[in-house]
Design an enzyme around this catalytic site. Structure first.
Site, short mmCIF file in Angstrom:
data_model
loop_
_atom_site.label_atom_id
_atom_site.label_comp_id
_atom_site.label_asym_id
_atom_site.label_seq_id
_atom_site.Cartn_x
_atom_site.Cartn_y
_atom_site.Cartn_z
N CYS A 162 17.39 2.18 10.85
CA CYS A 162 18.32 1.31 10.16
C CYS A 162 19.00 1.90 8.93
O CYS A 162 18.82 3.04 8.57
CB CYS A 162 17.63 0.01 9.77
SG CYS A 162 16.51 -0.61 11.01
N ASN A 182 14.80 0.46 5.02
CA ASN A 182 15.09 1.56 5.93
C ASN A 182 13.89 2.48 5.95
O ASN A 182 13.50 3.02 4.91
CB ASN A 182 16.34 2.32 5.47
CG ASN A 182 16.57 3.59 6.26
OD1 ASN A 182 16.23 3.69 7.43
ND2 ASN A 182 17.15 4.60 5.61
#
Length: 627
Positions: free
Chosen positions: A2, A72
């Protein structure tokens, strides 16, 4: 896993602005997206689904939704932390590692980050306190950028996501160019975009009522043990195997990058994935494909390889520099881009061998050659005088030997890349660009933290803080994410570091080899020639390319352009190009470093659009929004 972007500050049409910011990083998360927008706070998330595919969307909240997270990375000890938090009364709604961060922050506050084993960059927004807490992992595996402009705090996984925000002022940072010409990567904490900064590795950030605080939570330390060599080798092998197992946790397919070097070979031999991936060039001296295939055959796994075409490489240079955010001239970025593209056709997660050299002592510069050892028997005063004189000499044979033999390591070692000397860099840039940090000013604060250590440890420490973060890991993240795959680095692990820190200097580098103890451990899984093979490091034939008329002409067009005349003494850089093209000298790396900067500048400051960027979203975005 991500990417994220967002801002804190009053903004008209905040939801629409955030959506546009998120679109710039769709390559980091093509599977879904989520937004939180409320009272001057906007958090945006793009998801690449790895763990808990059905319930892992972000932003994610605590029980009463007073705290919001975007994240992330991967937390490899999340099950252990989850069990502890459940015992303390926290309720979990998903099986993701992300939710551990939310409840962990509730329970431990800022002390959470010291408990994490993994790679991460995350942002937590406390809705009631109007307070932001953000952090980056201990090695800097995952990027984190921030900027304060016009009353707004911007933050994200990539700088390009800031550009759509109306408060962002895109301005070239003149002080970044001269150091870049020496180091080949963006070495300053302030990026090539003025006012945009990197959150350093092993740091957390608190933003409240317009005030920004940044603090370090971990510092690498080397504490050699007096354990017997065999015990140390046992421990290295045990911790590497355990780390590889931890790093393969996934609900999607996992593969492995494989070069001919010991690091990626060790990872592949322990992981034993279904597929390994390798790229190389047609010239045998610039390819690791044969060695990778040989090892894969011995391990009984499939190696998928590709021979790269120079035309294809040149056609992607602009896209590569766009994806990097800042100019970066390590030639290995080019094959890494294509390697990630190749792997993305088969897997979503890849393991790689980055970090072993910095932790265990693997680079050639760390080795003190026998001739240098003999030279050091000459009285120090004489050697020091010769070293000082040698530093003033042009690049002649023997200069480096005299400097290394006569001067402290702090005076000559700046990391694994040195393209232009400082004097050369000053001579080729325009006068207004010369007033930036000197090389000594960049490395001294790091060396000052290890004044009492031996030379080898000082070099490793410097590489951990500069080269590893801003060259090796930056390109690994950006090039893998450019193709929507997650790259994991099991050597850069909290537990592996704890073991590496115990290895005495004599077992890191000695008269037999670099990375000596590590190679012995790897030898338990690998054929001897794989364990002992010298580092090649993604060789790229740029010096040959530049002597090919087609590519020479392309580079010359940039060197004679407006941007080149703005930043450089064009006569001098054209002479570098001509001398190389005619075979008088090898200026390949110097030319490439200038060339990459000029391509980057054209993409970000001279182009009105980025035509080569394709939307990679796989589905209509999933909204998780408070408005």
């Amino acid at each position: 896993m991500c990417g994220f972007t967002g801002f804190i500050g009053e903004t008209n049409n905040a939801f629409d602005v955030l959506t546009e910011m998120m679109e710039t990083i769709v390559h980091r998360g093509p599977d879904s997206s989520g937004e939180f927008v409320e009272d001057g706070a906007a958090l945006g998330f793009r998801r690449l689904s790895i763990i808990d595919l059905e319930a892992g969307s972000q932003p994610i909240y605590n029980e009463d939704q007073s705290i919001v997270l975007i994240f992330n990375g991967e937390i490899y000890n999340f099950m252990e932390l989850r069990d502890d938090l459940v015992a303390k009364g926290h309720n979990f709604l998903t099986h993701t590692d992300s939710e551990v961060l939310i409840h962990g922050y509730e329970e431990y506050g800022k002390d959470l980050v010291a408990k994490l084993r993994g790679m991460f960059a995350f942002v937590i927004w406390d809705r009631s306190e109007k307070k932001l807490f953000a952090a980056r992992d201990m090695f800097g595996i995952k990027p984190f950028y921030y900027s304060q402009m016009n009353g707004t705090l911007l933050f994200g996984s990539e700088i390009k996501s800031f550009i759509p925000h109306p408060h962002f002022q895109k301005e070239f940072n003149e002080k970044a160019l001269k150091p870049y010409l020496t180091f080949q990567y963006p070495v300053l904490n302030e990026t090539f975009f003025k006012g945009v900064y990197k959150l350093p590795a092993a740091h957390y950030m608190i933003y409240e009522k317009g005030n920004l605080q940044i603090n370090r939570y971990w510092t690498p330390q080397f504490k050699p043990s007096d354990q017997p060599l065999v015990k140390l080798v046992d421990e290295i092998d045990d911790v590497v195997r355990e780390s590889v197992i931890a790093h393969k946790i996934s609900d999607v397919k996992v593969g492995s990058f494989l070069s001919s070097g010991v690091d990626s070979s060790y990872v592949a031999s322990v992981l034993k994935p279904d597929k390994t991936f390798t790229v190389g060039f047609g010239n045998q001296n610039f390819s690791e494909i044969d060695n990778a295939k040989e090892l894969s055959n011995e391990l009984g796994i499939q190696n998928i390889s590709e021979i790269l075409d120079p035309d294809a490489c040149f056609s992607k240079l602009a896209e590569i520099q766009y994806m990097m955010d800042e100019p970066h001239s390590n030639p290995s970025i080019v094959p890494l881009y294509f390697l990630a593209e190749l792997a993305s056709k088969h897997v979503t997660v890849v393991l790689s061998g980055e970090g072993a050299d910095e932790l265990f002592g693997g680079y050639a510069d760390y080795d003190t050659a026998p001739a240098l050892k003999k030279y050091k028997k000459i009285p120090l005063l004489i050697r020091k005088q010769l070293g000082v004189v040698a530093k003033r000499l042009p690049e002649v044979k023997g200069k480096s030997f005299l400097i290394k033999g006569g001067l402290p390591v702090e005076d000559w070692f700046i990391g694994q890349a040195k393209i232009f000397s400082e004097e050369e860099a000053v001579s080729i840039v325009k006068p207004y660009l010369r007033n930036s940090l000197k090389v000594e000013e960049i490395v001294k604060p790091i060396y000052d933290q290890v004044k009492q250590e031996d030379d080898l440890t000082k070099m490793q420490y410097l590489d951990l803080h500069l080269w590893l973060v801003d060259d090796i890991l930056l390109k690994a993240d950006k090039m893998s994410m450019a193709h929507s795959i997650e790259l994991r680095v099991p050597f850069l692990d909290r537990e592996v570091m704890a073991t590496a820190s115990k290895i005495p200097t004599k077992y890191r580098v000695n008269h037999i080899d670099t990375k000596y103890a590590f190679r012995l451990a790897a030898g338990r899984s690998l054929p001897q020639k794989s364990a002992n093979r010298k580092k090649i490091g993604f060789p790229v034939p740029i010096r040959h390319w530049i002597r090919t008329d087609k590519y020479y002409q392309e580079i010359k067009e940039y060197f004679t352009g407006t941007a080149a005349s703005t930043f450089f003494d064009q006569e001098k850089i054209l002479q570098l190009l001509e001398d190389h093209y005619q075979g008088k000298t090898n200026n390949g790396r110097k030319i490439w470093t200038i060339f990459m900067f000029l391509i980057w500048y054209k993409v970000y400051f001279e182009s009105n659009s980025i035509p080569f960027v394709e939307t990679k979203s796989k589905q209509t975005k999933q909204l998780v929004t408070t408005r």
